[in-house]
Structures are given as C-alpha cells and as structure tokens.
Design an enzyme around this catalytic site. Structure first.
Site, PDB file in Angstrom:
ATOM      1  N   GLY A 103      63.020  19.927  70.324  1.00 39.75           N
ATOM      2  CA  GLY A 103      63.718  20.004  71.608  1.00 39.75           C
ATOM      3  C   GLY A 103      65.176  19.621  71.481  1.00 39.75           C
ATOM      4  O   GLY A 103      65.741  19.569  70.382  1.00 39.75           O
ATOM      5  N   GLY A 104      65.798  19.310  72.635  1.00 38.51           N
ATOM      6  CA  GLY A 104      67.210  18.957  72.629  1.00 38.51           C
ATOM      7  C   GLY A 104      67.501  17.705  71.837  1.00 38.51           C
ATOM      8  O   GLY A 104      68.507  17.613  71.126  1.00 38.51           O
TER       9      GLY A 104
ATOM     10  N   ARG B  48      70.241   5.052  84.117  1.00 39.18           N
ATOM     11  CA  ARG B  48      70.659   3.684  83.808  1.00 39.18           C
ATOM     12  C   ARG B  48      72.147   3.604  83.500  1.00 39.18           C
ATOM     13  O   ARG B  48      72.684   2.521  83.249  1.00 39.18           O
ATOM     14  CB  ARG B  48      69.877   3.140  82.611  1.00 39.18           C
ATOM     15  CG  ARG B  48      68.560   2.470  82.972  1.00 39.18           C
ATOM     16  CD  ARG B  48      67.522   3.441  83.424  1.00 39.18           C
ATOM     17  NE  ARG B  48      66.268   2.768  83.767  1.00 39.18           N
ATOM     18  CZ  ARG B  48      65.190   3.418  84.164  1.00 39.18           C
ATOM     19  NH1 ARG B  48      65.204   4.737  84.279  1.00 39.18           N
ATOM     20  NH2 ARG B  48      64.083   2.768  84.482  1.00 39.18           N
ATOM     21  N   SER B  49      72.834   4.744  83.500  1.00 37.87           N
ATOM     22  CA  SER B  49      74.257   4.757  83.142  1.00 37.87           C
ATOM     23  C   SER B  49      75.114   3.854  84.020  1.00 37.87           C
ATOM     24  O   SER B  49      75.965   3.119  83.500  1.00 37.87           O
ATOM     25  CB  SER B  49      74.788   6.195  83.168  1.00 37.87           C
ATOM     26  OG  SER B  49      74.191   6.968  82.148  1.00 37.87           O
TER      27      SER B  49
ATOM     28  N   GLY C  49      59.540  17.396  66.019  1.00 38.21           N
ATOM     29  CA  GLY C  49      59.972  17.887  67.322  1.00 38.21           C
ATOM     30  C   GLY C  49      61.102  18.874  67.197  1.00 38.21           C
ATOM     31  O   GLY C  49      61.841  18.876  66.199  1.00 38.21           O
TER      32      GLY C  49
ATOM     33  N   ASP D 149      74.600  12.175  71.790  1.00 36.50           N
ATOM     34  CA  ASP D 149      73.268  11.708  71.399  1.00 36.50           C
ATOM     35  C   ASP D 149      73.171  11.448  69.897  1.00 36.50           C
ATOM     36  O   ASP D 149      72.548  10.471  69.462  1.00 36.50           O
ATOM     37  CB  ASP D 149      72.203  12.711  71.821  1.00 36.50           C
ATOM     38  CG  ASP D 149      71.921  12.677  73.317  1.00 36.50           C
ATOM     39  OD1 ASP D 149      72.196  11.633  73.942  1.00 36.50           O
ATOM     40  OD2 ASP D 149      71.434  13.691  73.854  1.00 36.50           O
TER      41      ASP D 149
ATOM     42  N   TYR E 138      61.603   5.434  74.252  1.00 40.03           N
ATOM     43  CA  TYR E 138      61.829   4.012  74.498  1.00 40.03           C
ATOM     44  C   TYR E 138      60.964   3.459  75.624  1.00 40.03           C
ATOM     45  O   TYR E 138      61.127   2.307  76.036  1.00 40.03           O
ATOM     46  CB  TYR E 138      63.314   3.723  74.770  1.00 40.03           C
ATOM     47  CG  TYR E 138      63.978   4.615  75.777  1.00 40.03           C
ATOM     48  CD1 TYR E 138      63.823   4.409  77.143  1.00 40.03           C
ATOM     49  CD2 TYR E 138      64.778   5.670  75.357  1.00 40.03           C
ATOM     50  CE1 TYR E 138      64.436   5.228  78.065  1.00 40.03           C
ATOM     51  CE2 TYR E 138      65.413   6.501  76.266  1.00 40.03           C
ATOM     52  CZ  TYR E 138      65.235   6.278  77.624  1.00 40.03           C
ATOM     53  OH  TYR E 138      65.842   7.106  78.535  1.00 40.03           O
TER      54      TYR E 138
ATOM     55  N   THR F 273      73.611  14.935  83.594  1.00 40.49           N
ATOM     56  CA  THR F 273      72.181  14.917  83.385  1.00 40.49           C
ATOM     57  C   THR F 273      71.557  16.094  84.131  1.00 40.49           C
ATOM     58  O   THR F 273      72.269  16.930  84.702  1.00 40.49           O
ATOM     59  CB  THR F 273      71.588  13.562  83.824  1.00 40.49           C
ATOM     60  OG1 THR F 273      70.216  13.501  83.451  1.00 40.49           O
ATOM     61  CG2 THR F 273      71.739  13.317  85.318  1.00 40.49           C
TER      62      THR F 273
ATOM     63  N   LYS G  85      73.155  20.434  82.745  1.00 43.60           N
ATOM     64  CA  LYS G  85      73.678  20.462  81.386  1.00 43.60           C
ATOM     65  C   LYS G  85      74.120  21.863  80.951  1.00 43.60           C
ATOM     66  O   LYS G  85      75.146  22.017  80.278  1.00 43.60           O
ATOM     67  CB  LYS G  85      72.651  19.879  80.417  1.00 43.60           C
ATOM     68  CG  LYS G  85      72.463  18.377  80.606  1.00 43.60           C
ATOM     69  CD  LYS G  85      71.701  17.743  79.466  1.00 43.60           C
ATOM     70  CE  LYS G  85      71.674  16.235  79.605  1.00 43.60           C
ATOM     71  NZ  LYS G  85      71.040  15.577  78.449  1.00 43.60           N
TER      72      LYS G  85
ATOM     73  N   ASN H 164      76.464  16.310  77.237  1.00 45.77           N
ATOM     74  CA  ASN H 164      76.087  15.200  78.117  1.00 45.77           C
ATOM     75  C   ASN H 164      77.292  14.375  78.569  1.00 45.77           C
ATOM     76  O   ASN H 164      77.137  13.446  79.356  1.00 45.77           O
ATOM     77  CB  ASN H 164      75.055  14.293  77.441  1.00 45.77           C
ATOM     78  CG  ASN H 164      75.603  13.532  76.249  1.00 45.77           C
ATOM     79  OD1 ASN H 164      76.759  13.681  75.856  1.00 45.77           O
ATOM     80  ND2 ASN H 164      74.767  12.694  75.649  1.00 45.77           N
TER      81      ASN H 164
END
Length: 278
Positions: free
Chosen positions: A134-135, A23-24, A132, A108, A221, A68, A72, A93
């Site tokens: 993760g990243g 969506r960037s 969580g 982020d 989201y 992306t 990365k 990112n």
C-alpha cells in the site's frame, strides 16, 4: 520560553474530512509551546472545494498544511512543485506555500528512517523484506532504497507488489507464501500491512529461521507492540515500533513552516500515545 501569538504569527494546519482523528494539532502544538514560537497549527475540516480552500489559505498567508484523507490525490494534482520522493511514492502528505507556489512532499519515508535510527537500527547495505504494497509500503521501500538498502517486497496479492516494483524498479518481489522460509536471507523485516493492527488478524510469519541479527519494524502503532513485535522481542531481535514514524514524519513540515527542526522526545511520545488508550 513561553508561547506567544501576535499579528506576525505563522499559521499551518491539517486539511481533511473529517480531521477529528488527527494527532497533528496535538504534536505540533507541543512543539510550538516547547520552542515558544509565535505560531499556531489548526485542524481544517474541508468537506468540498479543496482547491479553493488551499488557494485561499495560501492567499491568506498560511505557511502550509498536512493533507489527510480524502484529499491526498487532489493535493498531488494541485501542486506547482512535487518533490522527487513524493512523485516516486505517488502520494503527498505535506504542503508548503512559498515563492515557488504550492510545494508537495511526502515525509513518511523520512519518518520511517528516523524511527529506525532512534531504535539504533542501521540500513545502509542491509537486505530488507517489506511486507505489504500500500501507500505506507511505497514510502518505506523508497526510503530504504534511497538509504542504500537492498529491498524485496512481498504482498498477499503478488500483482500489487509487482506494481510497486514497477514504479521503484530497484526493488525485487517475493511470493507471499515464501515469507517465512526466506526470512533467513534478510537483515531487516518491516510490516506495512494492517495485519496485527487492533481489530485485525495477526501477521502469520515464522521467525525461527532468521539470523540472530535480524531487526524487525512494524509501522502499525495501535497496539504499540503488535504480535509481530512481541514475537521478535521474545526471540531477542531488535525492534522498532510504529509511533516513531508517526512523530518523526511531522518534523520536516514543522521545520518548513515554523523554522525549527523539532526534537521527538519521551514527553511528546507519551502525550500522543495517551490518545490511543494503549
């Protein structure tokens, strides 16, 4: 002010393979139009030879790029300068090309904190439970710690939670099985797992023992209101959804490339949300 493109146009983009999901271009294009900037932001589908592509973009005068999947890790290895937050998180990112060379950052955490601020949720001195490892969790944990929150992490695999805590030693670890029983000890609850995402099972957590002042955030989201956020809203807790993090994390790159710190507003939020078919 109407948008214009000249021979002096500033150029940035998003590098990945594929990039059709990103969506960037939509949100950066919105800001370029809004501020009437002589510039453009384009999707850059790079299947191979990532290093050659990045160095070629820099040589051609491109200002930088978002990165992306699957590039990365390759971006991390390529940077001449890596900002402290990105080094601690272990992921990049955003790339900026300037006199220092290729500069890598991770935005982020910035986006996450900005989203909390937008929802009126304070962080300083608060006790936060992050679910969580993760990243996304690393970025959230680092940002919370930098903002002077007291952070605890819980993950289905305790070893992965311990690995995050080893790289961010100010963070404590809680057994996953204790997440509901311990909820009363925290001011903030943040889900960074995929539980609750469309197509995934919901996050199983009991909020009945929480303080009335608990604030709940979910970086998922799709859907915009996850089962966790619905449970929290129905219980009367303040909530923050994941779309704000997605939008705000784009701001530092836009400012570096185009010289304006853009505003995240409702028209932009609606424009991006429409692409997810909520």
């Amino acid at each position: 002010m109407s948008r214009r493109l000249t021979g002096n146009a500033r150029i940035a983009g998003v590098i990945g393979w594929p990039v059709t999901h990103s969506r960037s271009p939509l949100l950066h294009g919105y800001w370029l139009e809004r501020y009437g900037i002589d510039g453009t932001y384009i999707p850059l589908a790079v299947e191979r030879d990532f290093e050659a592509a990045v160095r070629g973009l820099r040589a051609a005068g491109v200002r930088g790029a978002n990165v992306t999947k699957p590039w990365k890790e390759a971006a991390f290895a390529l940077c001449d300068v890596i900002q402290t937050s990105a080094r601690r998180i272990g992921a990049i990112n955003t790339l900026v090309f300037d006199e220092r060379g290729i500069v890598g950052s991770n935005t982020d955490g910035f986006g996450f904190l900005a989203g909390l601020g937008e929802a009126g949720i304070a962080v300083d001195g608060k006790r936060a439970l992050v679910l969580g490892a993760g990243g996304g969790s690393r970025a959230v944990c680092h940002a919370l710690s930098e903002a002077h929150a007291h952070v605890t992490i819980a993950n289905r695999s305790r070893r992965r939670a311990e690995q995050v805590a080893e790289s961010l030693p100010e963070i404590a670890v809680l057994d996953w099985e204790r997440r509901s029983r311990a909820i009363g000890d925290y001011d903030l609850l943040i889900n960074t797992t995929s539980l609750g995402m469309a197509g995934s099972e919901p996050l199983d957590i009991d909020l009945s023992g929480a303080q009335a002042s608990l604030c709940v955030s979910d970086i998922v989201y799709v859907p915009l209101e996850t089962p966790l956020l619905r449970q929290a809203r129905q219980a009367g807790f303040k909530t923050a959804d994941g779309i704000a993090m997605l939008l705000h994390q784009a701001r530092p790159g836009f400012k570096a490339w185009f010289g304006v710190d853009p505003v995240v507003d409702q028209p932009l939020r609606s424009l991006v949300l429409a692409t997810f078919n909520h």
